[in-house]
Design a protein around this motif. Structure first.
Motif, mmCIF file in Angstrom:
data_model
loop_
_atom_site.group_PDB
_atom_site.id
_atom_site.type_symbol
_atom_site.label_atom_id
_atom_site.label_comp_id
_atom_site.label_asym_id
_atom_site.label_seq_id
_atom_site.Cartn_x
_atom_site.Cartn_y
_atom_site.Cartn_z
ATOM 1 N N TRP A 28 -2.268 25.987 70.443
ATOM 2 C CA TRP A 28 -2.831 24.954 69.585
ATOM 3 C C TRP A 28 -2.652 23.586 70.219
ATOM 4 C CZ3 TRP A 28 -0.491 26.165 64.113
ATOM 5 C CH2 TRP A 28 -0.979 27.393 63.672
ATOM 6 N N VAL A 29 -3.682 22.762 70.155
ATOM 7 C CA VAL A 29 -3.605 21.392 70.672
ATOM 8 C C VAL A 29 -2.612 20.580 69.849
ATOM 9 C CG1 VAL A 29 -4.919 19.266 71.027
ATOM 10 C CG2 VAL A 29 -5.946 21.467 71.572
ATOM 11 N N THR A 30 -2.572 20.805 68.535
ATOM 12 C CA THR A 30 -1.672 20.045 67.649
ATOM 13 C C THR A 30 -0.422 20.839 67.275
ATOM 14 O OG1 THR A 30 -2.821 20.815 65.665
ATOM 15 C CG2 THR A 30 -3.587 18.740 66.662
ATOM 16 N N GLY A 31 -0.150 21.916 67.980
ATOM 17 C CA GLY A 31 0.973 22.782 67.645
ATOM 18 C C GLY A 31 2.329 22.125 67.716
ATOM 19 N N ASP A 32 2.439 21.030 68.496
ATOM 20 C CA ASP A 32 3.740 20.371 68.611
ATOM 21 C C ASP A 32 3.924 19.255 67.579
ATOM 22 O OD1 ASP A 32 1.879 18.695 69.758
ATOM 23 O OD2 ASP A 32 3.129 18.131 71.456
ATOM 24 N N GLU A 33 2.939 19.058 66.706
ATOM 25 C CA GLU A 33 3.088 18.079 65.624
ATOM 26 C C GLU A 33 3.942 18.679 64.519
ATOM 27 O OE1 GLU A 33 -0.805 16.943 64.307
ATOM 28 O OE2 GLU A 33 -1.327 16.078 66.252
ATOM 29 N N ALA A 34 4.475 17.832 63.661
ATOM 30 C CA ALA A 34 5.300 18.298 62.543
ATOM 31 C C ALA A 34 4.482 19.213 61.632
ATOM 32 C CB ALA A 34 5.820 17.108 61.752
ATOM 33 N N MET A 35 5.151 20.206 61.058
ATOM 34 C CA MET A 35 4.458 21.127 60.159
ATOM 35 C C MET A 35 3.827 20.354 59.002
ATOM 36 S SD MET A 35 7.416 23.128 58.035
ATOM 37 C CE MET A 35 9.050 22.405 58.151
ATOM 38 N N THR A 36 2.799 20.943 58.430
ATOM 39 C CA THR A 36 2.109 20.310 57.316
ATOM 40 C C THR A 36 2.905 20.508 56.025
ATOM 41 O OG1 THR A 36 0.851 22.291 56.720
ATOM 42 C CG2 THR A 36 -0.123 20.804 58.404
ATOM 43 N N GLY A 37 2.557 19.744 55.020
ATOM 44 C CA GLY A 37 3.202 19.898 53.718
ATOM 45 C C GLY A 37 2.968 21.279 53.132
ATOM 46 N N ALA A 38 1.763 21.804 53.340
ATOM 47 C CA ALA A 38 1.455 23.140 52.825
ATOM 48 C C ALA A 38 2.297 24.202 53.524
ATOM 49 C CB ALA A 38 -0.033 23.434 53.008
ATOM 50 N N GLN A 39 2.465 24.065 54.848
ATOM 51 C CA GLN A 39 3.311 25.012 55.580
ATOM 52 C C GLN A 39 4.742 24.947 55.068
ATOM 53 O OE1 GLN A 39 2.349 23.637 59.611
ATOM 54 N NE2 GLN A 39 1.770 25.742 60.123
ATOM 55 N N ARG A 40 5.250 23.738 54.890
ATOM 56 C CA ARG A 40 6.634 23.570 54.429
ATOM 57 C C ARG A 40 6.838 24.208 53.053
ATOM 58 N NH1 ARG A 40 10.771 19.454 55.591
ATOM 59 N NH2 ARG A 40 12.338 19.690 53.970
ATOM 60 N N SER A 41 5.907 23.956 52.154
ATOM 61 C CA SER A 41 6.014 24.508 50.807
ATOM 62 C C SER A 41 6.006 26.035 50.833
ATOM 63 C CB SER A 41 4.859 23.978 49.955
ATOM 64 O OG SER A 41 4.893 24.549 48.676
ATOM 65 N N TYR A 42 5.080 26.613 51.588
ATOM 66 C CA TYR A 42 4.986 28.069 51.669
ATOM 67 C C TYR A 42 6.209 28.657 52.352
ATOM 68 C CZ TYR A 42 2.682 32.625 52.131
ATOM 69 O OH TYR A 42 2.353 33.955 52.057
ATOM 70 N N LEU A 43 6.698 27.989 53.397
ATOM 71 C CA LEU A 43 7.905 28.469 54.081
ATOM 72 C C LEU A 43 9.115 28.435 53.155
ATOM 73 C CD1 LEU A 43 7.765 27.093 57.722
ATOM 74 C CD2 LEU A 43 7.968 29.469 57.004
ATOM 75 N N GLU A 44 9.202 27.411 52.327
ATOM 76 C CA GLU A 44 10.313 27.347 51.373
ATOM 77 C C GLU A 44 10.296 28.559 50.457
ATOM 78 O OE1 GLU A 44 9.877 23.508 49.501
ATOM 79 O OE2 GLU A 44 10.837 22.473 51.170
ATOM 80 N N THR A 45 9.117 28.922 49.974
ATOM 81 C CA THR A 45 8.978 30.093 49.104
ATOM 82 C C THR A 45 9.331 31.376 49.853
ATOM 83 O OG1 THR A 45 7.256 29.008 47.806
ATOM 84 C CG2 THR A 45 7.353 31.406 47.684
ATOM 85 N N LEU A 46 8.759 31.552 51.036
ATOM 86 C CA LEU A 46 9.018 32.760 51.813
ATOM 87 C C LEU A 46 10.483 32.888 52.213
ATOM 88 C CD1 LEU A 46 5.893 32.758 54.179
ATOM 89 C CD2 LEU A 46 6.351 34.372 52.324
ATOM 90 N N ALA A 47 11.072 31.787 52.678
ATOM 91 C CA ALA A 47 12.468 31.821 53.114
ATOM 92 C C ALA A 47 13.388 32.156 51.942
ATOM 93 C CB ALA A 47 12.862 30.494 53.748
ATOM 94 N N ARG A 48 13.110 31.568 50.795
ATOM 95 C CA ARG A 48 13.930 31.847 49.605
ATOM 96 C C ARG A 48 13.839 33.329 49.249
ATOM 97 N NH1 ARG A 48 12.608 27.687 47.011
ATOM 98 N NH2 ARG A 48 10.649 28.443 46.204
ATOM 99 N N GLU A 49 12.622 33.884 49.264
ATOM 100 C CA GLU A 49 12.443 35.299 48.936
ATOM 101 C C GLU A 49 13.120 36.209 49.953
ATOM 102 O OE1 GLU A 49 8.367 36.305 48.286
ATOM 103 O OE2 GLU A 49 8.183 34.908 46.606
ATOM 104 N N ALA A 50 13.155 35.776 51.217
ATOM 105 C CA ALA A 50 13.770 36.582 52.275
ATOM 106 C C ALA A 50 15.268 36.318 52.390
ATOM 107 C CB ALA A 50 13.085 36.301 53.612
#
Length: 80
Positions: A28-50
């Protein structure tokens, strides 16, 4: 003059031809940019469940990779 109700390829997302647009997050050209708000929110849910914790300063590419991994672990997301 007759018009077709069949959408053109420009009007569609997905399908068999959509697979060619999937890129590895490392490419990805923008892969080294900070994660998006949507990614962070979804990761919080997934990480909590895992029952896991993740660093808060992930890049877009790293977040995408964690999302895929955690989806597999939690059973969320689209089946392969």
């Amino acid at each position: 003059m007759s018009t077709s109700n069949t959408p053109s390829n420009d009007d569609l997302i997905g399908g068999t031809s959509g697979d060619s647009a999937i890129k590895d997050p490392e490419d990805w050209v923008t892969g080294d940019e900070a994660m998006t708000g949507a990614q962070r929110s979804y990761l919080e849910t997934l990480a909590r469940e895992a029952g896991q914790t993740l660093p808060a300063d992930l890049t877009k590419a790293e977040a995408s990779e964690h999302i895929e991994r955690l989806q597999a672990e939690t059973g969320r997301g689209a089946p392969d």
